[in-house]
Motif scaffolding. Structure first.
Motif, PDB file in Angstrom:
ATOM      1  N   ALA A 133      51.347 -32.142  64.867  1.00 38.58           N
ATOM      2  CA  ALA A 133      51.437 -33.581  64.593  1.00 38.58           C
ATOM      3  C   ALA A 133      50.381 -34.341  65.394  1.00 38.58           C
ATOM      4  O   ALA A 133      49.708 -35.239  64.862  1.00 38.58           O
ATOM      5  CB  ALA A 133      52.836 -34.086  64.934  1.00 38.58           C
ATOM      6  N   GLN A 134      50.230 -33.972  66.656  1.00 35.01           N
ATOM      7  CA  GLN A 134      49.276 -34.662  67.530  1.00 35.01           C
ATOM      8  C   GLN A 134      47.831 -34.389  67.099  1.00 35.01           C
ATOM      9  O   GLN A 134      46.963 -35.256  67.214  1.00 35.01           O
ATOM     10  CB  GLN A 134      49.496 -34.207  68.980  1.00 35.01           C
ATOM     11  CG  GLN A 134      48.772 -35.017  70.030  1.00 35.01           C
ATOM     12  CD  GLN A 134      49.414 -36.375  70.283  1.00 35.01           C
ATOM     13  OE1 GLN A 134      50.515 -36.640  69.817  1.00 35.01           O
ATOM     14  NE2 GLN A 134      48.716 -37.244  70.991  1.00 35.01           N
ATOM     15  N   LEU A 135      47.584 -33.182  66.604  1.00 34.02           N
ATOM     16  CA  LEU A 135      46.231 -32.792  66.196  1.00 34.02           C
ATOM     17  C   LEU A 135      45.896 -33.214  64.761  1.00 34.02           C
ATOM     18  O   LEU A 135      44.779 -32.989  64.291  1.00 34.02           O
ATOM     19  CB  LEU A 135      46.063 -31.270  66.330  1.00 34.02           C
ATOM     20  CG  LEU A 135      46.085 -30.711  67.757  1.00 34.02           C
ATOM     21  CD1 LEU A 135      46.172 -29.184  67.734  1.00 34.02           C
ATOM     22  CD2 LEU A 135      44.850 -31.166  68.538  1.00 34.02           C
ATOM     23  N   GLY A 136      46.873 -33.787  64.067  1.00 28.62           N
ATOM     24  CA  GLY A 136      46.638 -34.221  62.692  1.00 28.62           C
ATOM     25  C   GLY A 136      46.577 -33.078  61.695  1.00 28.62           C
ATOM     26  O   GLY A 136      45.979 -33.212  60.623  1.00 28.62           O
ATOM     27  N   LEU A 137      47.212 -31.953  62.024  1.00 29.74           N
ATOM     28  CA  LEU A 137      47.197 -30.777  61.135  1.00 29.74           C
ATOM     29  C   LEU A 137      48.398 -30.844  60.189  1.00 29.74           C
ATOM     30  O   LEU A 137      49.354 -30.066  60.286  1.00 29.74           O
ATOM     31  CB  LEU A 137      47.220 -29.495  61.973  1.00 29.74           C
ATOM     32  CG  LEU A 137      46.030 -29.314  62.933  1.00 29.74           C
ATOM     33  CD1 LEU A 137      46.212 -28.067  63.789  1.00 29.74           C
ATOM     34  CD2 LEU A 137      44.730 -29.221  62.142  1.00 29.74           C
ATOM     35  N   GLU A 138      48.330 -31.781  59.258  1.00 31.72           N
ATOM     36  CA  GLU A 138      49.461 -32.039  58.362  1.00 31.72           C
ATOM     37  C   GLU A 138      49.753 -30.871  57.426  1.00 31.72           C
ATOM     38  O   GLU A 138      50.868 -30.730  56.925  1.00 31.72           O
ATOM     39  CB  GLU A 138      49.199 -33.308  57.555  1.00 31.72           C
ATOM     40  CG  GLU A 138      49.083 -34.560  58.414  1.00 31.72           C
ATOM     41  CD  GLU A 138      48.744 -35.786  57.598  1.00 31.72           C
ATOM     42  OE1 GLU A 138      48.646 -35.651  56.348  1.00 31.72           O
ATOM     43  OE2 GLU A 138      48.581 -36.866  58.196  1.00 31.72           O
ATOM     44  N   GLU A 139      48.748 -30.025  57.193  1.00 31.18           N
ATOM     45  CA  GLU A 139      48.932 -28.906  56.254  1.00 31.18           C
ATOM     46  C   GLU A 139      49.499 -27.668  56.934  1.00 31.18           C
ATOM     47  O   GLU A 139      49.752 -26.650  56.280  1.00 31.18           O
ATOM     48  CB  GLU A 139      47.584 -28.580  55.601  1.00 31.18           C
ATOM     49  CG  GLU A 139      46.560 -27.911  56.515  1.00 31.18           C
ATOM     50  CD  GLU A 139      45.815 -28.868  57.428  1.00 31.18           C
ATOM     51  OE1 GLU A 139      44.850 -28.428  58.084  1.00 31.18           O
ATOM     52  OE2 GLU A 139      46.191 -30.064  57.503  1.00 31.18           O
ATOM     53  N   TRP A 140      49.722 -27.739  58.271  1.00 25.97           N
ATOM     54  CA  TRP A 140      50.229 -26.587  59.019  1.00 25.97           C
ATOM     55  C   TRP A 140      51.748 -26.642  59.124  1.00 25.97           C
ATOM     56  O   TRP A 140      52.330 -27.702  59.348  1.00 25.97           O
ATOM     57  CB  TRP A 140      49.634 -26.554  60.425  1.00 25.97           C
ATOM     58  CG  TRP A 140      48.217 -26.044  60.465  1.00 25.97           C
ATOM     59  CD1 TRP A 140      47.098 -26.674  60.008  1.00 25.97           C
ATOM     60  CD2 TRP A 140      47.786 -24.793  61.013  1.00 25.97           C
ATOM     61  NE1 TRP A 140      45.988 -25.893  60.228  1.00 25.97           N
ATOM     62  CE2 TRP A 140      46.383 -24.735  60.844  1.00 25.97           C
ATOM     63  CE3 TRP A 140      48.429 -23.726  61.632  1.00 25.97           C
ATOM     64  CZ2 TRP A 140      45.618 -23.649  61.266  1.00 25.97           C
ATOM     65  CZ3 TRP A 140      47.682 -22.644  62.062  1.00 25.97           C
ATOM     66  CH2 TRP A 140      46.302 -22.603  61.876  1.00 25.97           C
ATOM     67  N   THR A 141      52.384 -25.467  58.985  1.00 23.96           N
ATOM     68  CA  THR A 141      53.830 -25.348  59.193  1.00 23.96           C
ATOM     69  C   THR A 141      54.105 -24.223  60.183  1.00 23.96           C
ATOM     70  O   THR A 141      53.310 -23.279  60.307  1.00 23.96           O
ATOM     71  CB  THR A 141      54.581 -25.047  57.885  1.00 23.96           C
ATOM     72  OG1 THR A 141      54.076 -23.823  57.319  1.00 23.96           O
ATOM     73  CG2 THR A 141      54.424 -26.177  56.884  1.00 23.96           C
TER      74      THR A 141
END
Length: 275
Positions: free
Chosen positions: A28-36
């Motif tokens: 969330a902090q790194l802006g990796l919205e596509e990561w789960t």
């Protein structure tokens, strides 16, 4: 749109793991919205099949017990750090399917200690002799300039720790658990025992203890850690270790550095407070 990437923590039991909280906070902090990042109940018997079923979207795995040694024959290569203790807690996966193992517990321990101003000690004590104790020994091999005493309950455990010491080329003395109150006077004590095991030592704490690294984080504080803090000694917690080793995992799996240590710790603290 960027392709989705997946990561997860594997182990048995796994429901208690804080890893999803920490890694998701980092994404969330790194802006990796596509990561789960998920958790899966996997034991030694089901591990090979699980690994073989992973697709190209998988970037990495965190491993807890009982998989840290079982995974090694299933990997293409492991780091020198992981090889030094025969334990892998991090697997980085390429889209071509290559599997590389590492151990972030050891540098995580060193980073957690350094954050509390502990960069070198002239002697140390380890309470316990399980898998975490071998990682503690490997960490001390890098920061301790003198003798390390390991307090154990059985002769077999003592022999194991002496073997690890020889392999890691560190000066180790083993002592019986009945003498463990001696450990409390060391410049650094690393407690690697299960919950409750060190409670009996708390009454023997000297008035001015130095530093305690207790690898537990739930329940926290332990009886020993609480008294240690009350007496003014430095205390490093299992959450400190968990966060620092997870920071290294996030950086390896995502290729993004530095990982957001503060955000990950805050998420871990919040999750523990809600338990």
């Amino acid at each position: 749109m960027t392709a989705p990437r997946r990561a997860a923590v594997l182990g048995s039991p796994i429901a208690h793991s804080l890893s999803p909280v920490l890694h998701r906070a980092a994404y969330a902090q790194l802006g990796l919205e596509e990561w789960t990042y998920d958790r899966f109940e996997v034991d030694e018997a089901t591990l090979p099949g699980f690994l073989d079923g992973l697709g190209p979207e998988w970037a990495g795995l965190s491993l807890t017990m009982p998989l840290k040694r079982a995974v090694i024959p299933l990997l293409d290569e492991i780091s020198d750090t992981a090889a030094s203790v025969d334990a892998v807690n991090t697997v980085v996966l390429t889209e071509e399917g290559r599997r590389t193992g590492d151990n972030t517990d050891i540098p995580g321990m060193i980073a957690a200690l350094a954050e509390h101003g502990i960069n070198t000690v002239d002697s140390a004590a380890i309470l316990g002799a399980g898998a975490t104790a071998s990682s503690a020994l490997a960490a001390l091999a890098r920061i301790c300039t003198g003798e390390i005493t390991v307090y154990v309950r059985t002769a077999a455990r003592a022999a194991e720790m002496r073997e690890w010491a020889e392999r890691l080329q560190v000066d180790v003395r083993t002592a019986d658990w009945s003498q463990a109150d001696e450990a409390l006077r060391a410049p650094l004590v690393i407690a690697t025992t299960p919950a409750g095991a060190t409670d009996e030592l708390a009454p023997a704490l000297p008035e001015r203890p130095a530093a305690l690294f207790d690898v537990l984080y739930d329940p926290w504080p332990t009886t020993l850690a609480a008294r240690w803090s009350a007496y003014g000694g430095a205390v490093v917690s299992g959450l400190d270790l968990l966060v620092h080793q997870a920071v290294l995992q996030v950086e390896q799996m995502t290729g993004r550095a530095p990982a957001p240590l503060a955000a990950m710790r805050k998420a871990g603290e919040r999750a523990l407070a809600e338990r």
